[in-house]
Design a protein around this motif. Structure first.
Motif, short mmCIF file in Angstrom:
data_model
loop_
_atom_site.label_atom_id
_atom_site.label_comp_id
_atom_site.label_asym_id
_atom_site.label_seq_id
_atom_site.Cartn_x
_atom_site.Cartn_y
_atom_site.Cartn_z
N PHE A 45 0.82 -1.20 0.00
CA PHE A 45 0.00 0.00 0.00
C PHE A 45 0.86 1.26 0.00
N PRO A 46 0.35 2.33 -0.60
CA PRO A 46 1.06 3.61 -0.55
C PRO A 46 1.08 4.17 0.87
N GLY A 47 1.90 5.17 1.06
CA GLY A 47 1.97 5.92 2.31
C GLY A 47 1.89 7.40 2.00
N VAL A 48 1.96 8.20 3.04
CA VAL A 48 1.94 9.65 2.88
C VAL A 48 3.32 10.18 3.26
N LEU A 49 3.93 10.87 2.34
CA LEU A 49 5.24 11.47 2.58
C LEU A 49 5.02 12.87 3.14
N ILE A 50 5.40 13.06 4.39
CA ILE A 50 5.25 14.36 5.03
C ILE A 50 6.63 15.00 5.10
N GLN A 51 6.74 16.20 4.56
CA GLN A 51 8.01 16.91 4.58
C GLN A 51 8.42 17.22 6.02
N GLY A 52 9.71 17.33 6.25
CA GLY A 52 10.24 17.54 7.60
C GLY A 52 9.68 18.77 8.30
N ASP A 53 9.53 19.87 7.57
CA ASP A 53 9.01 21.07 8.21
C ASP A 53 7.55 20.88 8.61
N SER A 54 6.78 20.17 7.79
CA SER A 54 5.39 19.88 8.12
C SER A 54 5.30 18.93 9.32
N LEU A 55 6.19 17.96 9.38
CA LEU A 55 6.24 17.04 10.51
C LEU A 55 6.58 17.80 11.79
N SER A 56 7.48 18.74 11.69
CA SER A 56 7.85 19.56 12.85
C SER A 56 6.67 20.38 13.35
N ILE A 57 5.85 20.88 12.44
CA ILE A 57 4.65 21.64 12.83
C ILE A 57 3.66 20.74 13.55
N ILE A 58 3.45 19.53 13.04
CA ILE A 58 2.54 18.58 13.69
C ILE A 58 3.04 18.27 15.10
N ARG A 59 4.34 18.06 15.23
CA ARG A 59 4.94 17.77 16.53
C ARG A 59 4.73 18.94 17.49
N ALA A 60 4.92 20.16 17.01
CA ALA A 60 4.73 21.35 17.85
C ALA A 60 3.27 21.47 18.28
N ASP A 61 2.34 21.14 17.38
CA ASP A 61 0.92 21.18 17.73
C ASP A 61 0.60 20.18 18.83
N VAL A 62 1.16 18.98 18.75
CA VAL A 62 0.92 17.97 19.78
C VAL A 62 1.58 18.40 21.09
N ALA A 63 2.76 19.01 21.03
CA ALA A 63 3.42 19.51 22.23
C ALA A 63 2.57 20.58 22.90
N GLU A 64 1.88 21.39 22.11
CA GLU A 64 0.98 22.41 22.65
C GLU A 64 -0.17 21.75 23.42
N ALA A 109 -6.14 20.12 19.99
CA ALA A 109 -6.33 18.74 19.51
C ALA A 109 -7.29 18.71 18.33
N ALA A 110 -8.32 19.54 18.37
CA ALA A 110 -9.28 19.59 17.26
C ALA A 110 -8.60 20.04 15.98
N LEU A 111 -7.66 20.96 16.08
CA LEU A 111 -6.92 21.42 14.89
C LEU A 111 -6.03 20.30 14.33
N VAL A 112 -5.36 19.57 15.22
CA VAL A 112 -4.52 18.45 14.77
C VAL A 112 -5.40 17.38 14.13
N LEU A 113 -6.54 17.08 14.74
CA LEU A 113 -7.46 16.10 14.19
C LEU A 113 -7.96 16.51 12.82
N ALA A 114 -8.31 17.78 12.66
CA ALA A 114 -8.78 18.27 11.36
C ALA A 114 -7.69 18.11 10.30
N HIS A 115 -6.45 18.40 10.67
CA HIS A 115 -5.34 18.26 9.71
C HIS A 115 -5.16 16.79 9.34
N LEU A 116 -5.20 15.90 10.34
CA LEU A 116 -5.05 14.48 10.04
C LEU A 116 -6.21 13.97 9.20
#
Length: 92
Positions: free
Chosen positions: A25-44, A61-68
């Motif tokens: 199956f395919p996967g989703v390639l997330i660029q490093g800067d985008s991954l860093s933003i997701i991590r910062a959102d979860v840290a928040e 959490a609602a914003l992270v969920l919407a992005h996912l």
């Protein structure tokens, strides 16, 4: 580093859907800067929980969920367009 040929199912943006050999199956390639933003959102979210600010944690959490959800929708659309079933709906 190893060079491989990959299949690209979407445009090569920040969240490209790709399949690498020998994956089924395919996967989703997330660029490093985008991954860093997701991590910062979860840290928040964690910080808000630590401070007892459940309202702020829920909002973040609602914003992270919407992005996912957007990522999953893009993934699902790409797979459907190519006749590939969603891997998380497969019987074990």
């Amino acid at each position: 580093m190893e060079r491989v040929e990959a299949e690209l199912f979407t445009d090569p943006g920040n969240d490209a859907v790709v399949r690498l050999p020998p994956r089924r199956f395919p996967g989703v390639l997330i660029q490093g800067d985008s991954l860093s933003i997701i991590r910062a959102d979860v840290a928040e979210i964690v910080a808000a929980c630590d401070q007892g600010d459940i309202g702020e944690a829920r909002e973040a959490a609602a914003l992270v969920l919407a992005h996912l959800d957007e990522l999953l929708a893009r993934y699902g659309t790409a797979l459907e367009a190519n006749g590939i079933p969603l891997p998380y709906l497969q019987a074990p």
